[in-house]
Design an enzyme around this catalytic site. Structure first.
Site, PDB file in Angstrom:
ATOM      1  N   ARG A 102       0.810  -1.294   0.026  1.00  0.00           N
ATOM      2  CA  ARG A 102      -0.026  -0.111  -0.327  1.00  0.00           C
ATOM      3  C   ARG A 102       1.035   1.129   0.019  1.00  0.00           C
ATOM      4  O   ARG A 102       1.921   1.222   0.269  1.00  0.00           O
ATOM      5  CB  ARG A 102      -0.783   0.188   1.229  1.00  0.00           C
ATOM      6  CG  ARG A 102      -0.058   0.262   2.512  1.00  0.00           C
ATOM      7  CD  ARG A 102      -1.153  -0.099   3.713  1.00  0.00           C
ATOM      8  NE  ARG A 102      -2.247   0.899   3.773  1.00  0.00           N
ATOM      9  CZ  ARG A 102      -2.054   2.263   4.098  1.00  0.00           C
ATOM     10  NH1 ARG A 102      -0.944   2.685   4.658  1.00  0.00           N
ATOM     11  NH2 ARG A 102      -3.182   3.147   4.329  1.00  0.00           N
ATOM     12  N   LEU A 103       0.207   2.242  -0.359  1.00  0.00           N
ATOM     13  CA  LEU A 103       0.770   3.646  -0.378  1.00  0.00           C
ATOM     14  C   LEU A 103      -0.187   4.469   0.285  1.00  0.00           C
ATOM     15  O   LEU A 103      -1.424   4.159   0.241  1.00  0.00           O
ATOM     16  CB  LEU A 103       0.965   4.364  -1.554  1.00  0.00           C
ATOM     17  CG  LEU A 103       2.363   3.841  -2.227  1.00  0.00           C
ATOM     18  CD1 LEU A 103       2.330   4.448  -3.747  1.00  0.00           C
ATOM     19  CD2 LEU A 103       3.564   4.006  -1.829  1.00  0.00           C
ATOM     20  N   ASP A 104       0.126   5.502   1.336  1.00  0.00           N
ATOM     21  CA  ASP A 104      -0.795   6.061   2.130  1.00  0.00           C
ATOM     22  C   ASP A 104      -1.653   7.019   1.042  1.00  0.00           C
ATOM     23  O   ASP A 104      -1.302   7.221  -0.022  1.00  0.00           O
ATOM     24  CB  ASP A 104      -0.327   7.273   3.016  1.00  0.00           C
ATOM     25  CG  ASP A 104       0.650   6.473   4.100  1.00  0.00           C
ATOM     26  OD1 ASP A 104       0.156   5.231   4.432  1.00  0.00           O
ATOM     27  OD2 ASP A 104       1.268   6.977   4.954  1.00  0.00           O
ATOM     28  N   TYR A 105      -2.823   7.393   1.550  1.00  0.00           N
ATOM     29  CA  TYR A 105      -3.751   8.143   0.808  1.00  0.00           C
ATOM     30  C   TYR A 105      -3.191   9.510   0.428  1.00  0.00           C
ATOM     31  O   TYR A 105      -3.331   9.727  -0.935  1.00  0.00           O
ATOM     32  CB  TYR A 105      -5.037   8.681   1.771  1.00  0.00           C
ATOM     33  CG  TYR A 105      -6.162   9.378   1.382  1.00  0.00           C
ATOM     34  CD1 TYR A 105      -6.946   8.801   0.448  1.00  0.00           C
ATOM     35  CD2 TYR A 105      -6.111  10.735   1.523  1.00  0.00           C
ATOM     36  CE1 TYR A 105      -7.977   9.621  -0.281  1.00  0.00           C
ATOM     37  CE2 TYR A 105      -7.210  11.569   0.928  1.00  0.00           C
ATOM     38  CZ  TYR A 105      -8.133  10.832   0.143  1.00  0.00           C
ATOM     39  OH  TYR A 105      -9.031  11.768  -0.482  1.00  0.00           O
ATOM     40  N   HIS A 191       2.954   4.119   7.804  1.00  0.00           N
ATOM     41  CA  HIS A 191       3.752   5.257   7.832  1.00  0.00           C
ATOM     42  C   HIS A 191       5.122   5.150   8.042  1.00  0.00           C
ATOM     43  O   HIS A 191       5.621   6.036   8.674  1.00  0.00           O
ATOM     44  CB  HIS A 191       2.971   6.174   9.103  1.00  0.00           C
ATOM     45  CG  HIS A 191       1.685   6.321   8.812  1.00  0.00           C
ATOM     46  ND1 HIS A 191       1.104   6.557   7.334  1.00  0.00           N
ATOM     47  CD2 HIS A 191       0.267   6.520   9.652  1.00  0.00           C
ATOM     48  CE1 HIS A 191      -0.256   6.929   7.616  1.00  0.00           C
ATOM     49  NE2 HIS A 191      -0.643   7.039   8.840  1.00  0.00           N
TER      50      HIS A 191
END
Length: 243
Positions: A102-105, A191
């Site tokens: 995933r990558l943060d929003y 994060h």
């Protein structure tokens, strides 16, 4: 030929194998009209598998893409708040694909998309040490000793220390008191890059993932994607076949 239900689901692009196991236990999967909640069930291509009421297409065709994820997009196949997700960029792709990791929003950059559950699981496993390089705009201008701390690993919380990273100061803006820093890590904690830079006193204002292993964003702009070449697919599989 039969295979475990969770593996069939992962290979079809429903979710990772572990997430598929959870879906089975939650009673969200039916085989030939019967709800299955045990993990030992095996199925063949002749069995009708339904996930959340949708019939699963058991296709052996694996597909692999690089997406340049824009900021403001969720790294998931769907979102309960109806926000834009990475699979929205692949409406014309018949296979059910999902993101690898995933990558943060609010983070942009390179994210792999595939329906190859086995390869996805291996790429996300920490034992294979797949390097990811991020470029961050941070508040303040990091000193040499702060970059050195990142290179040796920093405490992310009271119990976890990051592995050594490659850290480099790319540019500075003394007038705005900001800097551009590159950070290469192989871990994927929540994060992590933001927390690492915050721990040395330089909160992230903007973050982008530039590379994933040997893959990069060359030729792509935000929102673009491309298929991986056969050579790239082979190289990815070799990366996780060494250990």
């Amino acid at each position: 030929m039969t295979e475990r239900l969770q593996k069939v689901m992962a290979n079809a692009g429903v979710a990772s194998r572990r997430a598929s196991e959870k879906m089975i236990i939650e009673g969200r999967v039916r085989v030939n009209g019967k709800t299955v909640t045990e993990l030992g069930v095996k199925v063949s291509g002749e069995d009708a598998v339904e996930v959340d009421g949708h019939l699963l297409e058991q296709s052996d065709q694996k597909v692999y893409f690089i997406l340049y994820k824009p900021r403001g997009v969720i790294s998931a196949a769907k979102d309960d708040k109806n926000r834009k997700v990475v699979t929205d960029f692949f409406q014309d792709i018949p296979q059910r694909i999902y993101p690898v990791g995933r990558l943060d929003y609010d983070t942009s950059g390179l994210i792999l998309m595939t329906n190859d559950g086995d390869l996805a699981n291996k790429l996300m496993h920490p034992r294979y040490h797949v390097n990811k390089m991020y470029v961050a705009k941070v508040k303040g201008i990091p000193e040499s000793n702060e970059l050195e701390r990142l290179r040796h690993g920093v405490l992310l919380d009271k119990t976890h220390k990051s592995s050594p990273a490659k850290a480099k100061l790319l540019s500075v803006d003394k007038k705005k008191n900001t800097a551009i820093v590159s950070l290469t890590i192989h871990e994927g904690r929540y994060h992590q890059v933001k927390n690492m830079l915050k721990s040395v006193g330089h909160p992230v204002e903007k973050l982008k993932r530039e590379t994933y292993g040997f893959l990069n964003l060359d030729g792509l702009t935000s929102g673009d994607f491309r298929r991986l070449t056969n050579q790239e697919i082979t190289a990815l599989k070799k990366m996780v076949a060494k250990k």
